[in-house]
Design an enzyme around this catalytic site. Structure first.
Site, PDB file in Angstrom:
ATOM      1  CG  ASN A   1     -26.899   3.939 -13.033  1.00 40.54           C
ATOM      2  OD1 ASN A   1     -27.948   4.131 -12.417  1.00 40.54           O
ATOM      3  ND2 ASN A   1     -26.331   2.751 -13.121  1.00 40.54           N
TER       4      ASN A   1
ATOM      5  CG  HIS B   1     -23.669   2.459 -19.752  1.00 39.49           C
ATOM      6  ND1 HIS B   1     -22.736   3.429 -19.435  1.00 39.49           N
ATOM      7  CD2 HIS B   1     -24.020   1.882 -18.571  1.00 39.49           C
ATOM      8  CE1 HIS B   1     -22.526   3.418 -18.132  1.00 39.49           C
ATOM      9  NE2 HIS B   1     -23.300   2.502 -17.575  1.00 39.49           N
TER      10      HIS B   1
HETATM   11  P1  5GP Z   1     -22.773   1.953 -14.588  1.00 37.93           P
HETATM   12  O1  5GP Z   1     -22.550   1.649 -13.155  1.00 37.93           O
HETATM   13  O2  5GP Z   1     -21.724   2.879 -15.157  1.00 37.93           O
HETATM   14  O3  5GP Z   1     -24.167   2.385 -14.904  1.00 37.93           O
HETATM   15  O4  5GP Z   1     -22.637   0.567 -15.349  1.00 37.93           O
HETATM   16  C1  5GP Z   1     -21.440   0.082 -15.855  1.00 37.93           C
HETATM   17  C2  5GP Z   1     -21.691  -1.381 -16.200  1.00 37.93           C
HETATM   18  O5  5GP Z   1     -20.646  -1.822 -17.058  1.00 37.93           O
HETATM   19  C3  5GP Z   1     -21.710  -2.291 -14.980  1.00 37.93           C
HETATM   20  O6  5GP Z   1     -22.958  -2.971 -14.913  1.00 37.93           O
HETATM   21  C4  5GP Z   1     -20.527  -3.232 -15.225  1.00 37.93           C
HETATM   22  O7  5GP Z   1     -20.790  -4.566 -14.806  1.00 37.93           O
HETATM   23  C5  5GP Z   1     -20.329  -3.153 -16.719  1.00 37.93           C
HETATM   24  N1  5GP Z   1     -18.961  -3.346 -17.149  1.00 37.93           N
HETATM   25  C6  5GP Z   1     -17.848  -2.734 -16.621  1.00 37.93           C
HETATM   26  N2  5GP Z   1     -16.753  -3.136 -17.287  1.00 37.93           N
HETATM   27  C7  5GP Z   1     -17.178  -4.006 -18.264  1.00 37.93           C
HETATM   28  C8  5GP Z   1     -16.495  -4.752 -19.266  1.00 37.93           C
HETATM   29  O8  5GP Z   1     -15.271  -4.701 -19.429  1.00 37.93           O
HETATM   30  N3  5GP Z   1     -17.253  -5.542 -20.068  1.00 37.93           N
HETATM   31  C9  5GP Z   1     -18.611  -5.631 -19.938  1.00 37.93           C
HETATM   32  N4  5GP Z   1     -19.267  -6.450 -20.773  1.00 37.93           N
HETATM   33  N5  5GP Z   1     -19.291  -4.925 -18.994  1.00 37.93           N
HETATM   34  C10 5GP Z   1     -18.587  -4.137 -18.171  1.00 37.93           C
END
Ligand code: 5GP
Ligand code: ZN
Length: 115
Positions: A88, A101
């Site tokens: 994303n 990520h």
């Molecule tokens: P985005 O929406 O930015 O593409 O994805 C962020 C991802 O990070 C989400 O899938 C969310 O579940 C994950 N995430 C957010 N905070 C944490 C955390 O503290 N630990 C882990 N392992 N994953 C996280």
């Protein structure tokens, strides 16, 4: 490294995570809120905010992230069955954490779903 970045803190071990893979360039760990049977996040150890911030000179990080995908797919036993990678970028894509990520999703058939 960025002081206030959650994923930089995870790399430094200041925030706990379940590590799946690590090398000099890359850290990979289980997503805290899995959207699939296998949901792993692969991140560069350098703070790069998003795809938009990748620069000339970051090539090794990009390759190492892709190499990590191959290693993880073998370790997870899904190199034959397949996997989906999602990155994303920015608000409209729903990027919540501003540290690049790659979502590694596997363990089920995703079909035509976008995510
Ligand atoms: P985005 O929406 O930015 O593409 O994805 C962020 C991802 O990070 C989400 O899938 C969310 O579940 C994950 N995430 C957010 N905070 C944490 C955390 O503290 N630990 C882990 N392992 N994953 C996280
Ligand atoms: Zn960061």
């Amino acid at each position: 490294m960025e002081e206030d970045c959650l994923f930089c803190k995870i790399i430094k071990g200041e925030v706990p995570s379940t590590k799946v893979y690590e090398d000099e360039y890359v850290y990979a760990f289980k997503d805290i809120n899995p959207a699939a049977t296998v949901h792993i996040l692969i991140i560069p150890k350098k703070h790069i905010s998003s795809l938009e911030d990748l620069k000339n000179g970051d090539e090794e990080y990009v390759w190492k992230i892709h190499e990590a995908m191959q290693k993880i797919s073998k370790a997870q036993g899904v190199s034959e069955s397949g996997y989906r990678i999602i990155v994303n970028c920015g608000k409209d894509a729903g990027q919540e954490v501003m540290h690049l990520h790659y979502h590694f999703l596997a363990g089920e058939k995703f079909g035509d779903k976008i995510v």
